[in-house]
Design a protein around this motif. Structure first.
Motif, PDB file in Angstrom:
ATOM      1  N   LEU A  21       0.853  -1.199   0.000  1.00  0.00           N
ATOM      2  CA  LEU A  21       0.000   0.000   0.000  1.00  0.00           C
ATOM      3  C   LEU A  21       0.886   1.246   0.000  1.00  0.00           C
ATOM      4  O   LEU A  21       1.072   1.902   1.031  1.00  0.00           O
ATOM      5  CB  LEU A  21      -0.932  -0.030   1.211  1.00  0.00           C
ATOM      6  CG  LEU A  21      -1.930  -1.194   1.180  1.00  0.00           C
ATOM      7  CD1 LEU A  21      -2.512  -1.455   2.559  1.00  0.00           C
ATOM      8  CD2 LEU A  21      -3.049  -0.886   0.188  1.00  0.00           C
ATOM      9  N   ALA A  72      -4.164  -6.654  -0.133  1.00  0.00           N
ATOM     10  CA  ALA A  72      -2.795  -6.247  -0.447  1.00  0.00           C
ATOM     11  C   ALA A  72      -1.984  -7.462  -0.862  1.00  0.00           C
ATOM     12  O   ALA A  72      -2.029  -8.502  -0.202  1.00  0.00           O
ATOM     13  CB  ALA A  72      -2.161  -5.589   0.779  1.00  0.00           C
ATOM     14  N   ARG A 119      -5.919   5.789  -7.374  1.00  0.00           N
ATOM     15  CA  ARG A 119      -4.510   5.575  -7.769  1.00  0.00           C
ATOM     16  C   ARG A 119      -4.048   4.145  -7.501  1.00  0.00           C
ATOM     17  O   ARG A 119      -3.001   3.743  -7.989  1.00  0.00           O
ATOM     18  CB  ARG A 119      -3.609   6.582  -7.060  1.00  0.00           C
ATOM     19  CG  ARG A 119      -3.875   8.008  -7.558  1.00  0.00           C
ATOM     20  CD  ARG A 119      -3.237   9.020  -6.647  1.00  0.00           C
ATOM     21  NE  ARG A 119      -3.797   8.923  -5.318  1.00  0.00           N
ATOM     22  CZ  ARG A 119      -3.286   9.534  -4.242  1.00  0.00           C
ATOM     23  NH1 ARG A 119      -2.203  10.267  -4.355  1.00  0.00           N
ATOM     24  NH2 ARG A 119      -3.872   9.417  -3.069  1.00  0.00           N
ATOM     25  N   TYR A 120      -4.818   3.393  -6.729  1.00  0.00           N
ATOM     26  CA  TYR A 120      -4.576   1.948  -6.647  1.00  0.00           C
ATOM     27  C   TYR A 120      -5.318   1.315  -7.828  1.00  0.00           C
ATOM     28  O   TYR A 120      -6.257   0.519  -7.672  1.00  0.00           O
ATOM     29  CB  TYR A 120      -5.095   1.381  -5.323  1.00  0.00           C
ATOM     30  CG  TYR A 120      -4.273   1.730  -4.092  1.00  0.00           C
ATOM     31  CD1 TYR A 120      -2.889   1.602  -4.090  1.00  0.00           C
ATOM     32  CD2 TYR A 120      -4.887   2.141  -2.909  1.00  0.00           C
ATOM     33  CE1 TYR A 120      -2.137   1.897  -2.947  1.00  0.00           C
ATOM     34  CE2 TYR A 120      -4.152   2.427  -1.766  1.00  0.00           C
ATOM     35  CZ  TYR A 120      -2.781   2.303  -1.793  1.00  0.00           C
ATOM     36  OH  TYR A 120      -2.046   2.587  -0.659  1.00  0.00           O
ATOM     37  N   ALA A 123      -6.110  -2.388  -8.259  1.00  0.00           N
ATOM     38  CA  ALA A 123      -7.178  -2.910  -7.395  1.00  0.00           C
ATOM     39  C   ALA A 123      -8.546  -2.603  -8.010  1.00  0.00           C
ATOM     40  O   ALA A 123      -9.465  -3.437  -7.955  1.00  0.00           O
ATOM     41  CB  ALA A 123      -7.067  -2.317  -6.002  1.00  0.00           C
TER      42      ALA A 123
END
Ligand SMILES: CC(C)(COP(=O)(O)OP(=O)(O)OC[C@H]1O[C@@H](n2cnc3c(N)ncnc32)[C@H](O)[C@@H]1OP(=O)(O)O)[C@@H](O)C(=O)NCCC(=O)NCCS
Length: 284
Positions: A21, A72, A119-120, A123
């Motif tokens: 993360l 994660a 911005r992940y 995911a």
């Protein structure tokens, strides 16, 4: 895949989260610990593989809505199906608990994020690939803690109107009772578990409060009773909390899951910054 993690495995999960993360690296282990100590009314699990972790939960107040609270995979273990397997295992657990839906959405009062930070992006792609639909957008604001956070003039003005402001200590229960009366049990839990709380009172009655650190490192929640709005109580309480966060070593503070954009913008020059997509799907 291991479930029902002990302390050592939770610490390992925290390290996987720290590596994965990148937007939350410093606080990732604290997030895992926070999610592993939710309110008693919540069922939760943590699932660990070699290099990956997922945490999921559901609450008594809405037991059909399952939440995937954290996902994660270590950068060195990506692209080999672990993320997909963790989401499917979390869904299986939720289904077995009676959930009919799964969400990538914050489960107040104990959550890591309101949804998936845009911005992940991997995911978000994973969620969409597995049949999740975007249901809402949420955002945080960022306050720069080098700003002028003094409140002395306002405190004097409020004192002239009979309003006094305190840092909650042994009297924190007064504030949890106030949040329960005016808002909900969720905020009361956040106040009870916050790192710091400030409140205002007049004639022995609580008028407003602000808290920080309930979700590690973030500001919130805060609220002013309807009869006390417009006095300037909220701005003072906000600045007092942010000053605590600065004293605790933070340079910026996230104001989580807002909320009144104009209030935070005018009070401390906060800007909208982190944007989250909230996802959900039916569990067949
Ligand atoms: C998101 C994450 C968990 C994916 O883990 P992973 O083990 O690499 O995922 P998988 O190998 O199981 O891939 C499954 C799907 O994820 C998506 N995905 C994975 N890596 C991706 C990438 N680099 N770019 C875009 N999509 C990606 C794809 O949809 C992929 O399936 P597809 O190739 O058939 O389309 C991982 O990238 C990660 O830990 N990211 C940082 C942490 C994070 O964003 N957590 C979410 C906060 S809630």
């Amino acid at each position: 895949m291991v479930a029902d993690l002990g302390d050592a495995e939770l610490a390992e999960a925290g390290e996987v989260a720290r590596a994965a993360l990148i937007l939350d690296a410093g606080e990732a282990p604290a997030l895992v610990r926070r999610l592993a100590a939710p309110p008693a009314s919540r069922r939760w699990t943590a699932l660990l593989t070699d290099g990956g972790v997922a945490m999921a939960s559901l609450s008594e107040k809405d037991p059909e809505a399952g939440h995937i609270d954290l996902l994660a995979v270590h950068p060195g273990a990506r692209g080999a199906g672990r993320g997909r397997a963790l989401v499917r295992a979390a869904e299986d657990w939720l289904r077995a608990q009676g959930a009919r839906r799964a969400r990538f959405a914050g489960n107040p009062p104990c959550y890591a994020w309101p949804g998936i930070d845009v911005r992940y992006t991997a995911a978000a792609c994973l969620a969409e690939r597995l049949g999740y639909e975007q249901v809402r957008v949420a955002w945080n604001m960022t306050a720069d803690l080098s700003a002028d956070l003094s409140a002395d003039d306002d405190l004097r003005r409020l004192a002239g109107q009979g309003v006094r402001v305190h840092a909650a200590g042994a009297d924190r229960e007064r504030v949890t009772a106030f949040t329960r009366e005016h808002w909900n049990e969720s905020w009361a839990w956040e106040v009870a578990n916050a790192a710091g709380v400030h409140y205002a009172e007049r004639d022995g009655r609580v008028l407003g409060f602000a808290a920080w650190g309930a979700r590690p490192a973030w500001f919130g929640p805060m609220g002013t009773a309807p009869e006390a709005r417009g006095l300037g109580v909220g701005g003072v309480l906000l600045r007092r909390c942010l000053a605590d966060q600065r004293a605790a070593g933070q340079r910026t503070a996230q104001i989580g899951w807002v909320g009144p954009l104009r209030f935070y913008s005018r009070a401390v020059g906060a800007r909208a910054e982190r944007v989250f997509w909230l996802y959900g799907r039916e569990l067949a």
